[in-house]
Write a protein that holds these residues in place. Sequence first.
Motif, short mmCIF file in Angstrom:
data_model
loop_
_atom_site.label_atom_id
_atom_site.label_comp_id
_atom_site.label_asym_id
_atom_site.label_seq_id
_atom_site.Cartn_x
_atom_site.Cartn_y
_atom_site.Cartn_z
N UNK A 64 46.81 -24.50 2.52
CA UNK A 64 45.52 -24.41 1.80
C UNK A 64 45.69 -24.23 0.30
N UNK A 65 46.93 -24.04 -0.17
CA UNK A 65 47.20 -23.83 -1.60
C UNK A 65 46.37 -22.67 -2.15
N UNK A 66 46.37 -21.55 -1.39
CA UNK A 66 45.56 -20.39 -1.79
C UNK A 66 45.98 -19.81 -3.12
N UNK A 67 47.26 -19.99 -3.51
CA UNK A 67 47.71 -19.39 -4.75
C UNK A 67 47.11 -20.07 -5.97
N UNK A 68 46.60 -21.28 -5.80
CA UNK A 68 46.02 -22.01 -6.92
C UNK A 68 44.54 -21.66 -7.14
N UNK A 69 43.97 -20.87 -6.24
CA UNK A 69 42.56 -20.53 -6.34
C UNK A 69 42.32 -19.26 -7.14
N UNK A 70 43.37 -18.56 -7.55
CA UNK A 70 43.24 -17.26 -8.19
C UNK A 70 43.68 -17.38 -9.64
N UNK A 71 42.81 -17.02 -10.55
CA UNK A 71 43.10 -17.14 -11.98
C UNK A 71 43.83 -15.90 -12.48
N UNK A 72 44.99 -16.12 -13.10
CA UNK A 72 45.74 -15.07 -13.79
C UNK A 72 46.18 -13.93 -12.88
N UNK A 73 46.49 -14.24 -11.64
CA UNK A 73 47.01 -13.23 -10.72
C UNK A 73 47.88 -13.91 -9.67
N UNK A 74 49.10 -13.42 -9.43
CA UNK A 74 49.93 -14.00 -8.37
C UNK A 74 49.32 -13.73 -7.00
N UNK A 75 49.43 -14.70 -6.12
CA UNK A 75 48.69 -14.65 -4.86
C UNK A 75 49.10 -13.47 -3.98
N UNK A 76 50.40 -13.28 -3.77
CA UNK A 76 50.85 -12.25 -2.81
C UNK A 76 50.49 -10.84 -3.30
N UNK A 77 50.81 -10.44 -4.54
CA UNK A 77 50.37 -9.12 -5.00
C UNK A 77 48.85 -8.97 -4.99
N UNK A 78 48.14 -10.05 -5.34
CA UNK A 78 46.67 -10.02 -5.31
C UNK A 78 46.17 -9.69 -3.91
N UNK A 79 46.77 -10.33 -2.91
CA UNK A 79 46.34 -10.12 -1.53
C UNK A 79 46.76 -8.74 -1.02
N UNK A 80 47.94 -8.27 -1.39
CA UNK A 80 48.39 -6.95 -0.96
C UNK A 80 47.45 -5.86 -1.49
N UNK A 81 47.09 -5.96 -2.77
CA UNK A 81 46.17 -4.96 -3.34
C UNK A 81 44.83 -4.98 -2.61
N UNK A 82 44.33 -6.18 -2.29
CA UNK A 82 43.06 -6.28 -1.59
C UNK A 82 43.12 -5.72 -0.18
N UNK A 83 44.21 -6.04 0.53
CA UNK A 83 44.33 -5.57 1.91
C UNK A 83 44.48 -4.06 1.98
N UNK A 84 45.30 -3.48 1.11
CA UNK A 84 45.50 -2.04 1.15
C UNK A 84 44.21 -1.30 0.79
N UNK A 85 43.45 -1.83 -0.18
CA UNK A 85 42.17 -1.22 -0.51
C UNK A 85 41.18 -1.33 0.63
N UNK A 86 41.16 -2.48 1.30
CA UNK A 86 40.24 -2.66 2.42
C UNK A 86 40.61 -1.76 3.59
N UNK A 87 41.91 -1.67 3.91
CA UNK A 87 42.33 -0.82 5.01
C UNK A 87 41.99 0.64 4.74
N UNK A 88 42.03 1.05 3.47
CA UNK A 88 41.66 2.42 3.13
C UNK A 88 40.20 2.69 3.50
#
Length: 271
Positions: A64-88
Amino acid sequence: MDNINAQPQPRRARTPWQVTRSVWYAMFMREAISRTMADRMGWFWMVFEPVALVGIMVGIRSFVSGDQLIANAPFIPWMIAGMMGFFLVREGMMRGMGAVEGNKALFAYRQVQPVDPVLVRNFLEGMLRSFVFLIFIVGGLMLGLDMYPDNALRAMGAWLSLWCLGIGLGLVTSVASALVPEVGKIIRMLSLPLLIISGVLLPLNSLPHWVLKYLMLNPIPHGLETLRLGFFENYHVVNGTSMLYFWLFTFSLIALGLLMHLRFIDRLKAQ
């Protein structure tokens, strides 16, 4: 002779805050031992769940080329921050649902109120999730990922804000699920759709505006986007992100939850 005739000094009564603090400490130790030592795989699953989800999404990314959909943020760290915040937030809501039922025996002591186990469980869960998040940050830095926050104060503020949102949801769901058990089943069913519509896995900016304005009624994306902005200084947050709205929603939830506990305290103890 003076020692024999001396009367024992009356024991000074403890203040309500001292009693509450003692109750919270005892319940915290009880919950901590149960949470971390009752299940030998408990720590493993707390770390493995987000790791497995990251691995699955990284595998899908090549299609899906998800990393190209996010401006000025690497995909994996972006997703990790989101997941950890959501799980909290999610775990604060989920753990709150079973707090009243799991501590019924303690309500025989008049010092223990139904709201106490909810607050203690959320505090413990927040501490555990913070520790796991630190593991992810350190592990990501060792693997060469951009996991160091550009604005640490903003990141910590957003993390604490999401923690408070989880407390508010836990207060409300603890009463609702105790009085109406079917509510707990519905909330568990909604946890996966909530993961999707909160912008945890894919950016919400790619959605049409008429859809986005309804999704942003959900307070979770506001906190997650602010958390990501703390990690990536030049990250373009979703349009409409507002921490004022987030905190108004969070304070309203906390106030509603406390009022529900006060209103239904007798029914909660009698459950």
